[in-house]
Design a protein around this motif. Structure first.
Motif, PDB file in Angstrom:
ATOM      1  N   LEU A  69      52.622  33.219 -14.630  1.00  0.00           N
ATOM      2  CA  LEU A  69      53.845  32.520 -15.030  1.00  0.00           C
ATOM      3  C   LEU A  69      54.633  32.084 -13.797  1.00  0.00           C
ATOM      4  N   LEU A  70      54.831  33.012 -12.874  1.00  0.00           N
ATOM      5  CA  LEU A  70      55.589  32.695 -11.662  1.00  0.00           C
ATOM      6  C   LEU A  70      54.910  31.619 -10.825  1.00  0.00           C
ATOM      7  N   SER A  71      53.594  31.681 -10.728  1.00  0.00           N
ATOM      8  CA  SER A  71      52.903  30.711  -9.872  1.00  0.00           C
ATOM      9  C   SER A  71      52.923  29.308 -10.465  1.00  0.00           C
ATOM     10  N   HIS A  72      52.999  29.203 -11.786  1.00  0.00           N
ATOM     11  CA  HIS A  72      53.118  27.872 -12.385  1.00  0.00           C
ATOM     12  C   HIS A  72      54.507  27.281 -12.164  1.00  0.00           C
ATOM     13  N   VAL A  73      55.518  28.126 -12.256  1.00  0.00           N
ATOM     14  CA  VAL A  73      56.895  27.644 -12.129  1.00  0.00           C
ATOM     15  C   VAL A  73      57.310  27.511 -10.665  1.00  0.00           C
ATOM     16  N   HIS A  74      56.856  28.424  -9.822  1.00  0.00           N
ATOM     17  CA  HIS A  74      57.213  28.431  -8.404  1.00  0.00           C
ATOM     18  C   HIS A  74      55.939  28.506  -7.560  1.00  0.00           C
ATOM     19  N   PRO A  75      55.151  27.434  -7.519  1.00  0.00           N
ATOM     20  CA  PRO A  75      53.821  27.501  -6.886  1.00  0.00           C
ATOM     21  C   PRO A  75      53.831  27.775  -5.387  1.00  0.00           C
ATOM     22  N   THR A  76      54.927  27.537  -4.717  1.00  0.00           N
ATOM     23  CA  THR A  76      54.951  27.778  -3.270  1.00  0.00           C
ATOM     24  C   THR A  76      55.456  29.176  -2.915  1.00  0.00           C
ATOM     25  N   GLU A  77      55.860  29.959  -3.930  1.00  0.00           N
ATOM     26  CA  GLU A  77      56.448  31.271  -3.655  1.00  0.00           C
ATOM     27  C   GLU A  77      55.502  32.433  -3.890  1.00  0.00           C
ATOM     28  N   GLY A  78      54.325  32.191  -4.405  1.00  0.00           N
ATOM     29  CA  GLY A  78      53.402  33.287  -4.654  1.00  0.00           C
ATOM     30  C   GLY A  78      52.174  32.796  -5.382  1.00  0.00           C
ATOM     31  N   GLY A  79      51.254  33.701  -5.567  1.00  0.00           N
ATOM     32  CA  GLY A  79      50.011  33.350  -6.236  1.00  0.00           C
ATOM     33  C   GLY A  79      49.716  34.290  -7.375  1.00  0.00           C
ATOM     34  N   ILE A  80      48.650  33.991  -8.062  1.00  0.00           N
ATOM     35  CA  ILE A  80      48.212  34.819  -9.180  1.00  0.00           C
ATOM     36  C   ILE A  80      47.554  36.077  -8.622  1.00  0.00           C
ATOM     37  N   TRP A  81      47.936  37.222  -9.183  1.00  0.00           N
ATOM     38  CA  TRP A  81      47.352  38.490  -8.767  1.00  0.00           C
ATOM     39  C   TRP A  81      46.578  39.056  -9.950  1.00  0.00           C
ATOM     40  N   ASN A  82      45.266  38.888  -9.868  1.00  0.00           N
ATOM     41  CA  ASN A  82      44.392  39.407 -10.922  1.00  0.00           C
ATOM     42  C   ASN A  82      43.102  39.895 -10.263  1.00  0.00           C
ATOM     43  N   ASP A  83      42.148  40.288 -11.078  1.00  0.00           N
ATOM     44  CA  ASP A  83      40.906  40.837 -10.550  1.00  0.00           C
ATOM     45  C   ASP A  83      40.158  39.824  -9.681  1.00  0.00           C
ATOM     46  N   LYS A  84      40.122  38.572 -10.113  1.00  0.00           N
ATOM     47  CA  LYS A  84      39.429  37.549  -9.318  1.00  0.00           C
ATOM     48  C   LYS A  84      40.094  37.365  -7.958  1.00  0.00           C
ATOM     49  N   ALA A  85      41.412  37.345  -7.937  1.00  0.00           N
ATOM     50  CA  ALA A  85      42.131  37.190  -6.665  1.00  0.00           C
ATOM     51  C   ALA A  85      41.860  38.379  -5.745  1.00  0.00           C
ATOM     52  N   ARG A  86      41.923  39.591  -6.303  1.00  0.00           N
ATOM     53  CA  ARG A  86      41.649  40.782  -5.490  1.00  0.00           C
ATOM     54  C   ARG A  86      40.239  40.738  -4.915  1.00  0.00           C
ATOM     55  N   LYS A  87      39.258  40.393  -5.740  1.00  0.00           N
ATOM     56  CA  LYS A  87      37.872  40.334  -5.269  1.00  0.00           C
ATOM     57  C   LYS A  87      37.700  39.259  -4.197  1.00  0.00           C
ATOM     58  N   ALA A  88      38.306  38.103  -4.409  1.00  0.00           N
ATOM     59  CA  ALA A  88      38.178  37.023  -3.427  1.00  0.00           C
ATOM     60  C   ALA A  88      38.831  37.402  -2.101  1.00  0.00           C
ATOM     61  N   LEU A  89      40.032  37.956  -2.156  1.00  0.00           N
ATOM     62  CA  LEU A  89      40.719  38.321  -0.925  1.00  0.00           C
ATOM     63  C   LEU A  89      40.014  39.458  -0.193  1.00  0.00           C
ATOM     64  N   THR A  90      39.374  40.343  -0.947  1.00  0.00           N
ATOM     65  CA  THR A  90      38.572  41.406  -0.326  1.00  0.00           C
ATOM     66  C   THR A  90      37.335  40.807   0.317  1.00  0.00           C
ATOM     67  N   PHE A  91      36.673  39.916  -0.394  1.00  0.00           N
ATOM     68  CA  PHE A  91      35.456  39.266   0.130  1.00  0.00           C
ATOM     69  C   PHE A  91      35.755  38.534   1.445  1.00  0.00           C
ATOM     70  N   TRP A  92      36.891  37.842   1.481  1.00  0.00           N
ATOM     71  CA  TRP A  92      37.230  37.053   2.667  1.00  0.00           C
ATOM     72  C   TRP A  92      37.900  37.907   3.748  1.00  0.00           C
ATOM     73  N   ASP A  93      37.950  39.201   3.561  1.00  0.00           N
ATOM     74  CA  ASP A  93      38.559  40.120   4.524  1.00  0.00           C
ATOM     75  C   ASP A  93      40.041  39.843   4.763  1.00  0.00           C
ATOM     76  N   VAL A  94      40.705  39.334   3.749  1.00  0.00           N
ATOM     77  CA  VAL A  94      42.139  39.095   3.888  1.00  0.00           C
ATOM     78  C   VAL A  94      42.897  40.378   3.554  1.00  0.00           C
ATOM     79  N   ILE A  95      42.362  41.160   2.601  1.00  0.00           N
ATOM     80  CA  ILE A  95      42.963  42.449   2.265  1.00  0.00           C
ATOM     81  C   ILE A  95      41.861  43.490   2.155  1.00  0.00           C
ATOM     82  N   ASP A  96      42.268  44.741   2.193  1.00  0.00           N
ATOM     83  CA  ASP A  96      41.345  45.850   2.012  1.00  0.00           C
ATOM     84  C   ASP A  96      41.847  46.654   0.821  1.00  0.00           C
ATOM     85  N   VAL A  97      41.198  46.502  -0.325  1.00  0.00           N
ATOM     86  CA  VAL A  97      41.648  47.174  -1.540  1.00  0.00           C
ATOM     87  C   VAL A  97      40.962  48.504  -1.677  1.00  0.00           C
TER      88      VAL A  97
END
Length: 167
Positions: A139-167
């Motif tokens: 909801l927030l990312s649709h209304v305020h796209p420059t202030e944050g992103g979607i945080w879900n399982d796909k995002a966590r997996k992608a950010l882990t894969f790209w070594d952006v975060i360590d979950v």
């Protein structure tokens, strides 16, 4: 700022970051660039643009007068609700666990409140039972796209894969 401009800006930033990190990402970047030239990509971007316009049209005033049916439309259009087989159950459960007035108030505050976005997120998460981080951040990312992103399982997996975060 349009959804497409945000996506292009975000895409450029991410690709620049990743291209400087490791050659192992090269194939994935090429795959994405190939996808970005397809009709599927155009259709997906159009869908994102339409969703963002819909959610951005939910002004503070409009949210105060929504009906149960309109709340259902808001919830059912979320990607996060697509995994539900019986989507009507999701809306009925949300209404059974919360009053419509509470949902309207907290949804209005989440999207248009004056507190920092993280405080609005936390307040909504605490007060509205039945919607979790994936729905709220969408909801927030649709209304305020420059202030944050979607945080879900796909995002966590992608950010882990790209070594952006360590979950």
């Amino acid at each position: 700022m349009s959804c497409q401009r945000v996506a292009r800006s975000w895409r450029g930033s991410v690709l620049a970051y990743l291209s400087g990190r490791s050659t192992e990402y090269g194939e994935h970047i090429r795959m994405f660039n190939k996808y970005a030239k397809t009709e599927d990509f155009k259709r997906d971007m159009k869908d994102r643009e339409e969703r963002s316009k819909f959610y951005q049209s939910l002004s503070k005033e409009r949210l105060q007068s929504i009906t149960e049916f309109e709340l259902g439309e808001i919830i059912l259009r979320l990607w996060a609700s697509q995994l539900w087989g019986n989507k009507e159950y999701l809306v009925q459960k949300l209404l059974a666990d919360n009053t419509l007035d509470t949902i309207k108030e907290k949804l209005s505050d989440l999207l248009w409140g004056e507190d920092p976005i993280e405080r609005r997120y936390e307040g909504f998460l605490r007060r509205v039972k039945g919607l979790g981080p994936a729905s709220i951040t969408e909801l927030l990312s649709h209304v305020h796209p420059t202030e944050g992103g979607i945080w879900n399982d796909k995002a966590r997996k992608a950010l882990t894969f790209w070594d952006v975060i360590d979950v």
